[in-house]
Design an enzyme around this catalytic site. Sequence first.
Site, PDB file in Angstrom:
ATOM      1  N   SER A 141      -3.710  -1.755  -0.016  1.00 31.33           N
ATOM      2  CA  SER A 141      -4.589  -0.996  -0.916  1.00 31.33           C
ATOM      3  C   SER A 141      -6.054  -1.129  -0.545  1.00 31.33           C
ATOM      4  CB  SER A 141      -4.427  -1.488  -2.356  1.00 31.33           C
ATOM      5  OG  SER A 141      -3.169  -1.150  -2.850  1.00 31.33           O
TER       6      SER A 141
ATOM      7  N   GLU B 251      11.131  -2.237  -1.011  1.00 34.70           N
ATOM      8  CA  GLU B 251      10.642  -2.759  -2.291  1.00 34.70           C
ATOM      9  C   GLU B 251      11.523  -2.344  -3.452  1.00 34.70           C
ATOM     10  OE1 GLU B 251       6.219  -3.527  -3.527  1.00 34.70           O
ATOM     11  OE2 GLU B 251       6.369  -1.603  -2.503  1.00 34.70           O
TER      12      GLU B 251
ATOM     13  N   ASN C  51       3.929   4.158 -13.902  1.00 31.79           N
ATOM     14  CA  ASN C  51       4.989   4.883 -14.603  1.00 31.79           C
ATOM     15  C   ASN C  51       4.658   6.370 -14.730  1.00 31.79           C
ATOM     16  OD1 ASN C  51       6.263   2.475 -14.747  1.00 31.79           O
ATOM     17  ND2 ASN C  51       6.394   2.383 -16.986  1.00 31.79           N
TER      18      ASN C  51
ATOM     19  N   GLN D 134      -0.759  -9.157   1.921  1.00 29.03           N
ATOM     20  CA  GLN D 134      -0.568  -7.757   2.289  1.00 29.03           C
ATOM     21  C   GLN D 134      -1.875  -6.980   2.214  1.00 29.03           C
ATOM     22  OE1 GLN D 134       1.056  -5.208  -0.722  1.00 29.03           O
ATOM     23  NE2 GLN D 134       2.394  -4.158   0.713  1.00 29.03           N
ATOM     24  N   GLY D 135      -2.318  -6.429   3.324  1.00 28.99           N
ATOM     25  CA  GLY D 135      -3.553  -5.642   3.328  1.00 28.99           C
ATOM     26  C   GLY D 135      -3.249  -4.162   3.341  1.00 28.99           C
TER      27      GLY D 135
END
Lengths: 339, 339, 382, 382
Positions: free
Chosen positions: D129, D245, D368, D126-127
């Site tokens: 970030s 997700e 968080n 996955q590209g």
Amino acid sequence: MDFEISEEDRMLADLAERLFPPQGTSADAATVAEAGLYALTVPEDAGGFGGGLLSVWHVARAAGRGLAGVPLTQTAILPGALLAASGQDTLAQGLAAGEARVAACLDPGLTVAGGRVSGQLSDIVGAEGADWLIAPADGPEGRQLLLLPLGGADVTPAPLFDGTPAARIAMDMDLPGDAVLAGGNAAEDALTLARRLLWLAVAAETAGAAEAAVAETAAYLPDRKQFGQRLADFQALRHRLVDMMIAAQEIHAMSLHAAMALGAGAVDADVVLEAALLKAALAGRRVGQEAVQLHGGVGVTQEYRISRVFQRLTRLGLAAGGVSGLTQRLAGREARLLG
Amino acid sequence: MDFEISEEDRMLADLAERLFPPQGTSADAATVAEAGLYALTVPEDAGGFGGGLLSVWHVARAAGRGLAGVPLTQTAILPGALLAASGQDTLAQGLAAGEARVAACLDPGLTVAGGRVSGQLSDIVGAEGADWLIAPADGPEGRQLLLLPLGGADVTPAPLFDGTPAARIAMDMDLPGDAVLAGGNAAEDALTLARRLLWLAVAAETAGAAEAAVAETAAYLPDRKQFGQRLADFQALRHRLVDMMIAAQEIHAMSLHAAMALGAGAVDADVVLEAALLKAALAGRRVGQEAVQLHGGVGVTQEYRISRVFQRLTRLGLAAGGVSGLTQRLAGREARLLG
Amino acid sequence: MHHLLTDEDRRFRDEIAETLRAEIPQTLRDKMRRDIELEREDFVESQRILNRLGLAVPHWPAEWGGRDWTPIQRHLYLEQMQVNAVPPPLPFNVDMVGPVLARFGTDAQKEKFLKPTANLDIWWCQGFSEPNAGSDLASLVTRAERRGDGWVLNGQKTWTSYAHHADWMFGLFRTDPQAPKKQMGISFLVFPMDTPGIEVREIETSDGRHEVNEVFFSDVEVGADALVGEENRGWDVAKFLLGNERHNIAGLGWVKMRLNLLRELAERDGPTGRLWDDPEFRRRFAQLEVDTRAVDMLQMLALTGQAAGAFGAPDHAASVLKIRGSELQQATTELLLDALGPVGGPELADAAAGYMSFRKLSIYGGSNEIQREILAKAALGL
Amino acid sequence: MHHLLTDEDRRFRDEIAETLRAEIPQTLRDKMRRDIELEREDFVESQRILNRLGLAVPHWPAEWGGRDWTPIQRHLYLEQMQVNAVPPPLPFNVDMVGPVLARFGTDAQKEKFLKPTANLDIWWCQGFSEPNAGSDLASLVTRAERRGDGWVLNGQKTWTSYAHHADWMFGLFRTDPQAPKKQMGISFLVFPMDTPGIEVREIETSDGRHEVNEVFFSDVEVGADALVGEENRGWDVAKFLLGNERHNIAGLGWVKMRLNLLRELAERDGPTGRLWDDPEFRRRFAQLEVDTRAVDMLQMLALTGQAAGAFGAPDHAASVLKIRGSELQQATTELLLDALGPVGGPELADAAAGYMSFRKLSIYGGSNEIQREILAKAALGL
């Protein structure tokens, strides 16, 4: 398992919320009686709601959220269930109709000997002004469950530290002929049943009171300014309030879980109930402490509702022998808690 | 009690800080040897510093802060003290001069029988590349403290998870005639002395590493931006860093307290030492976790120093049997901890 | 922490402890220990005994009863007062207005006030906080308007501890509303509480006790002799006073007193057996002892001028000790609450009042959140 | 939570569990359980078995292998995968690019990719970030410049998990830097990792393992068929992907797996006796079980559409479950670390790697702290 709330429980929850509104003043005993809430656990054929564990959960949660001034658990939920279990339909009808005032106490303290019943009891919630006391007593026949007229006893009002009406009782009187509700295994069964209801109600009431603490704090932070900023603009306070909210949600979920487990007769229902109590005691206490802290100076005055919520959470957290005992019992189990 | 640092300790602390700078690269074994730090606990008449408990505290703290790559505790502090206690002046001189490499292990694992010494040891810090191992062994004479040449053993390098050099050792060889450093009570006394030094060094190293975690985080937060704000502008992060700092200060104070109590021969010195270890283990772990969290994504990469500080704190927190054992021991004491 | 003291300091400490235990009535100390509400006369009795023994105002100038102790001695004295649950000399008298009068007062003021202040013949209350000036004290607005030689006060103070017991008030009042900065134009005034126009109203608190009050002023006339220090320079006086509050900020003596009490209670037979045999109680107790030791040692480092190594710089110590001291005091009241939960009755009610009341420790006197902001800036440069 | 399920759901769960235990090799599951690093072929082996059993992509459209399960069934499947420590199907394949292609892909793209993606014949990375676009993804700057029918890529991605194993990348690239909002002008592109100009560099992590990478692009040419969805509308694709997700965000199955493991290990004889006889271990273990139960019940409320009562509104559930799930997962790895501390050796080393590695759970995927901000705003109105 059906997660939907039933029609009856929705009605009871709404009624309880009207009597014990999240803001404003909570109803007195007469109003609660008139609204019929003393009938909660009285069976339908004795003129009651015949409410089960989930009904108790919904009503107790609302009582917690609305800081009910009437100790419903000890003067309605437990007496109704105990009178029903021992077939005392007439008194149950009186309770349901708001005519007879009954308090229930589950802890030992009374003794039966030579045809007399005697003993000293303290912190008996709901006993001031009650006509009857249901309580266990130990004697030659073992432990019995008694129904005693309070007219013959010395009852001194002594509210608990959160203002909950309660009394000290000094008793030494002839045992009335019809006082024994149950003996032997039947008495133990009735006390076990009542203890489950008590603990469930404590956990549910804690869920409601924790919700109230979160709501009060969420309403206060945007209102109050310090150093020219709204308190709600301080990120550290925001994050702590979020953790309080999550804790309140966990108490809610866990106590509801216990109600459903008990209702379904799940094999681990009693463990789930103890787990719910421990969760309620620990998380409820933290929520109360944080709510006071986030309110700052006014948090310790009676001016804001939060101080009464804090008192209530503090008292509820001491039920069922407190956190040490619950922790020990759960930690000592050989079987796994998770099913 | 004099709270001032002595001239000698100041010098040692400065030396250790130069070798293990809070930024930059920590010195290798050869450089440490050349600087003379292997002589730390070797008595002065054997060419050492003759450093006592406070000296050990200062050096270990600096080693923790500077993430020393050399395991000074197991290859200098303990061997020096054990060789001194058993009058091994020649080897002690070699150690002090950086010529002999000695590792010490305090846990059982070796057995003496029929003139041979054998056993499997794992996670022996500093043993890879060492010439000698000091270790206890059990046999017909009870527990003895042995000095063994590692040339005769099978030594497999196996670094600990934080990169600390260590080895697995498989040994089965004739017991050399002069291997026994001490037996009976003398062996127990030597091991007790060494265990105190080990635990003190662990606590002091944790103090230093926790300081480093605070310093790294304090340097990172103002540097890094998110959503157009410096991380240091987020109050929730600032407050958590302050709590980390206070925790680090408590580890510092408590481990120094232990060093002073041991040095003064206080009656409660061993309890204070265990309390210091528990404080270090619990607080050090929280400091490490929070430092990583406050660094965000880069906290778990090796790119920033914080990840190595976290590894170090994690490893140090497992010493002395871990938090469970320490908690049990302290909680089980009849006597009060507070003097 | 025994071995950290010199022989001389140990002797000093033991003598103080013996004196306190011998001279302060057990009944008073028991009330204090169990968080039972103290009456006005309890405080007066305790302080008069202490004053007779030279233990009420040891930190005052020697000519007014001070003792010239070292910082360590002062610390040991305060700790022993707490460990032995001695009702403390009224802080408004001995820590606040007393030192202020000794420093800023006229000779006449010193003569008139200092001895009765030390002996609690005068009970003082503090008129600082206002509804919109708590943590941000300089925002105060209660007016003192010039009339003749004196002033006329109008406005409101709040959080005034024991105003209902007090004979006199010292306070900060705005004498010049036009001053260019809010710290300027404030004056420090003292006056009797029975001056006409003063009304005291109780603030009800969650512990159910009467301690704090609101105080309202309507055209309250005070004379020229009410002024302490210079007119419009009251902020300097306040800063001096607040600086004095920092002694023994951690209150670890109270923590130790309550740990002693817990140990004692835990060895009784309770409704669920002996609490000392409950491993969960023992774990929490031991954890508290470890934490107390650590903070105690931090305090020793601060007291002996060795704070820099641990705190970065000595003046951060106060905030650290305030945060951790309040947390530990609260944790001991919480453990006491749990210990007495199964006991119930009045013992529990007192413990619950203590538990609820001491939540204020992390709020008053600069909340722990404000202390964290101070530390973030001063110690961490954030 | 047994009694909360219908008989049918219980049967479903038990069948899944039996199948997984029978079909997935014990060796693979043991590695997963003990946080031993998995090789590329381990993931491939596990996913191919699952795919053969119809358990790799049950949530995909039925024509591409989906199973039309209820949300509860999907949940029970995911939980049993975790409880039984089955190496999970590669999330980049089955949760991310697969559903995206099924929704936004051309027929040709579906035909070409979906089956090999389900079977892990293609390993995707996955590209998303970039160094300055992590939590704030829309700030990405890596360029895809038009050249003929296709694009030329220049720039850098980071935190790219398993880029060193991957055959293909899907990613977000800035195709129109002049777009008026930063969410606009982004396109979703797919291309082989062996395209010239791509360089993968390992990021070393504190657990000592190679998982994440930096990926550099220098004049990387990709064709017209690289585009998924509309040009410059890649943000819509990304939002769809990120929304997916949220399933099983708490990961409580991992918590339960690790609690089972802990129980098993605790009953062995260890160097300091049997851990199960250590009351401090038991206390922490019981506390974790209680907390897990509570969060599990919150999850059930969310799954059964009864979240409003507990969460205020259902869409707050994801943030709550993310926070508490990550905390509980981390707490179990911490207890495991403590349990194996006295054991040492490779068992401890693996547990330590797990402990250190799972600190990322409270950081990645919206830390968080960001979840707390979301909740403060959305659930508390602050």
